[in-house]
Write an enzyme that holds these catalytic residues in place. Structure first.
Site, PDB file in Angstrom:
ATOM      1  N   ASP A   1      59.304  77.401  -6.049  1.00 22.22           N
ATOM      2  CA  ASP A   1      58.833  77.127  -7.405  1.00 22.22           C
ATOM      3  C   ASP A   1      59.974  77.276  -8.414  1.00 22.22           C
ATOM      4  OD1 ASP A   1      57.128  76.540  -9.545  1.00 22.22           O
ATOM      5  OD2 ASP A   1      56.445  78.611  -9.750  1.00 22.22           O
TER       6      ASP A   1
ATOM      7  N   LYS B   1      64.914  78.394 -13.566  1.00 25.18           N
ATOM      8  CA  LYS B   1      64.343  79.516 -12.829  1.00 25.18           C
ATOM      9  C   LYS B   1      65.265  80.056 -11.742  1.00 25.18           C
ATOM     10  CE  LYS B   1      59.300  78.836 -12.993  1.00 25.18           C
ATOM     11  NZ  LYS B   1      58.126  78.645 -12.115  1.00 25.18           N
TER      12      LYS B   1
ATOM     13  N   MET C   1      35.261  80.212 -15.839  1.00 28.95           N
ATOM     14  CA  MET C   1      35.108  80.732 -14.483  1.00 28.95           C
ATOM     15  C   MET C   1      34.282  79.742 -13.670  1.00 28.95           C
ATOM     16  SD  MET C   1      35.685  82.904 -12.168  1.00 28.95           S
ATOM     17  CE  MET C   1      34.994  82.917 -10.514  1.00 28.95           C
TER      18      MET C   1
END
Length: 699
Positions: free
Chosen positions: A323, A352, A671
């Site tokens: 990732d 990253k 949810m």
């Protein structure tokens, strides 16, 4: 004479660049009024996105006199990542759920609010919270990316919608969290969702009508055919052969979402985009029969501004497995890297993966890559900039601790560059992650599909010492990086990770907000802290500055949430008010106060007796880690952004628990039901695990 004129023009351009005036400000009057002056008109301040202001009324000598001028309560809290725009005395700021606010920039008075009416069930598609980073502005229109995949044009004066287009297939788990960018008469937008399984692209729309002008897909078509898009030629020539014939990418789309950086290089008339991770993350599952680099994931890609046609690319992490997106801040700058110290227009990025990259802006030529943060996944780069990988970092059945982890050495938080100091200011962090292959991986619709076992390194019984060690391993710092010397000039260590974006100014200052609510001004040359003010809420968003009636203002939005708060609940001890969304604005000599947060108290007591066999608790840990932890926190500890399930009354009623977890009884709150991912026995195992964790940590 002609030759002399050209030479003089070139010298004039270099003089502008060396003086800190970006080339786009010389070409575009809109950009000339950006962060370099009184207004803040684009996401990064100017097209070059340096986040540097020429304003000097607030400076080293008087920053201690800053006080609160006004505060404004945003209509939503949760994760707030907005960069406000300021134009003609009005501030435009977004908050969670893509709500847009127009505020009097002098007083903080509300002018109007635009709520796009997002179905809260869409929150289940948002990997990293329901955030929004801001809007774009042109000709009296504001352009808003909505988390459900819409792009909308809003009248800047009235807040009324002018047009709206759906930019994604809404049946798939796409989201939009990034700020659009205006390029000429087009507005550009990307999307997110690679964690759940989508195919990435960037699109350009007509600013007046919303008509699609061009689209560039960043990975090949999983069906093996052209798209009739601007990317067809480049995919056929460069990318298709870098993917194998089968694997999860054929089902999940391959990833490569353009969820943040989109930069217009006006000098070279090109758009430079940052491309995200592959889908799934795990390359052996994504593309098991291939050995290619999986272009254009984790890459910086340049496109023709008018047509979207490919110009060049540089891949920061070939065949990305961790990732390691390359979507982080892309900055254009002029550095003395040419022959004899001549200025060279370059691309700067600290993605990253932990390397700081310098590329030639016109050609994409690799110039340098240097680690700015500790790493275990690579030992350096070769002469072409390709990482020299640690073979053990390509995790398989056995867990290995990877540094940086998937949250990266630098995430979405904007860095800044000062042409006066020649330094890039990086909001960096150190977040290791145990990673190994998910042995139960199977593509699930609208669910996380990373191919990584999130239960790695966790156990049903987590001793206090282990929890303390996990927390201590997470670190944050502000790094003043010299891209010419390829080394830090100075570093400030923070008490915690995931601190806010950065602003630099010609007043010799660097501003950054912190997780604990402190807004700090540092000396841009030395890193010495010169001023601190606590904003009574966590800060992730970057500050901006502007000038009205001869007074300089400094603004930043608060509101804790975002990926780290959701994914690392164990780090929090209740000291960071999570859901309080505000804009706080300062000026010299002001005497205002920030209201105390009013937050509900949560009764930290178990609501059901402990139950479950060891096998059921172990199964509960695995199912919780795979399906619940990304929102409610690892080891069942929430940061408070979303409910802490340990203290939920729902745990006391197995029928009600099943209705919520499996049937989606609370889908209107975000949810959704997990009946496709979990059996009734799985859901009950999760309840047993959560109740067990409540009894272990109560008090």
């Amino acid at each position: 004479m002609r030759r002399s004129a050209i030479t003089l023009a070139g010298c004039a351009l270099l003089a502008l660049l060396s003086a800190g005036v970006t080339a786009d400000s010389a070409l575009d009057p809109m950009a000339a009024k950006g962060s370099a002056g009184a207004e803040w008109l684009t996401y990064g301040g100017t097209y070059d996105e340096q986040r540097h202001s020429r304003l000097t009324r607030i400076n080293r000598s008087n920053v201690q006199e800053l006080g609160v001028a006004w505060t404004y309560e945003l209509k939503t809290g949760r994760g707030v990542e907005t960069t406000p725009l300021i134009h003609k005395g009005v501030m435009y700021a977004t908050s969670a759920w893509s709500v847009l606010h127009a505020i009097d920039a002098r007083t903080g008075r509300e002018l109007w609010v635009y709520d796009p009416g997002v179905d809260r069930a869409v929150g289940a598609k948002a990997c990293c919270d329901v955030v929004n980073r801001g809007v774009a502005l042109k000709d009296g229109l504001l352009f808003l990316g909505v988390i459900d995949g819409r792009l909308e044009a809003i009248d800047a004066r009235t807040g009324k919608r002018r047009w709206s287009v759906v930019t994604v297939d809404q049946s798939k788990p796409y989201t939009i969290t990034g700020a659009p960018r205006v390029v000429k008469d087009m507005v550009l937008i990307g999307n997110g969702g690679a964690e759940l399984g989508v195919r990435g692209y960037v699109s350009a729309y007509d600013t007046r009508t919303g008509r699609l002008r061009w689209r560039f897909y960043t990975v090949p078509n999983p069906e093996g055919r052209p798209d009739g898009a601007a990317s067809d030629e480049a995919l056929a020539r460069l990318a298709n052969a870098s993917w194998g014939p089968g694997g999860a990418w054929r089902r999940d789309g391959g990833g490569g979402t353009v969820w943040d950086s989109i930069v217009y290089d006006a000098v070279n008339d090109q758009v430079i985009i940052g491309v995200g991770n592959g889908s799934p993350w795990n390359a052996e599952l994504r593309d098991p029969n291939g050995r290619g680099d999986n272009l254009f994931i984790s890459s910086i890609v340049a496109l023709d501004a008018d047509t979207g046609a490919y110009r060049w690319h540089f891949q920061t992490t070939p065949r990305d497995n961790w990732d390691f997106t390359a979507t982080q801040t892309i900055i254009l700058a002029a550095l003395p890297l040419g022959e004899g110290g001549a200025l060279r227009r370059v691309v700067l990025q600290a993605p990253k993966n932990g390397f700081f990259y310098v590329l030639d802006a016109r050609t994409g030529e690799f110039l340098s890559a240097t680690p700015f943060s500790p790493m275990t996944w690579a030992t350096g780069v070769d002469s072409k900039g390709r990482p020299i990988e640690n073979p053990e970092a390509r995790y398989r059945e056995t867990a290995t601790v990877v540094l940086p982890g998937p949250l990266g050495a630098h995430n979405w938080h904007p860095m800044a560059f000062s042409p006066e100091t020649g330094l890039a200011y990086i909001p960096a962090h150190e977040l290791p992650q145990p990673m190994n292959r998910d042995g139960k991986f199977e593509t699930q619709p609208a669910a996380w599909n990373t191919g990584v076992d999130f239960a790695s390194g966790l156990a049903v019984e987590m001793p206090a010492a282990a929890m303390k060690a996990m927390k201590a391993a997470l670190k944050g710092r502000l790094i003043a990086w010299d891209p010419v010397a390829r080394a830090p000039r100075w570093t400030v260590e923070h008490e915690g990770p995931w601190n806010g974006g950065v602003l630099s100014t010609a007043g010799g200052l660097v501003f950054q907000g912190k997780l604990n609510g402190d807004l700090v001004a540092y000396d841009a040359e030395t890193g010495r802290p010169l001023w601190t003010h606590n904003l009574r809420a966590g800060i992730a968003a970057p500050p901006v500055t502007y000038e009205l009636d001869g007074e300089q203002y400094l603004s930043v939005a608060t509101g804790w949430g975002t990926a780290f708060a959701l994914a690392a609940g164990f780090w929090f001890d209740g000291s960071v008010p999570p859901a309080l969304g505000r804009v706080v604005t300062f000026k010299l000599g002001a005497k205002g106060r920030i209201p105390e947060p009013e937050l509900p108290m949560v009764e930290r007591t178990p609501k059901a007796p402990a139950f479950g066999t060891p096998a059921q608790l172990e199964a509960g840990l695995v199912h919780y880690s795979r399906n619940c932890a990304v929102c409610h926190g690892p080891v069942a500890i929430s940061s408070g952004v979303l409910p802490d399930l340990r203290w939920s009354s729902t745990t006391a009623d197995p029928g009600l628990w099943a209705d919520v977890v499996l049937k989606g009884m609370l889908a209107s709150n975000g949810m959704v039901g997990f009946a496709r991912q979990l059996s009734p026995a799985d859901a009950e195992a999760i309840r047993a695990y959560v109740v067990h964790r409540a009894h272990k940590t109560a008090g």
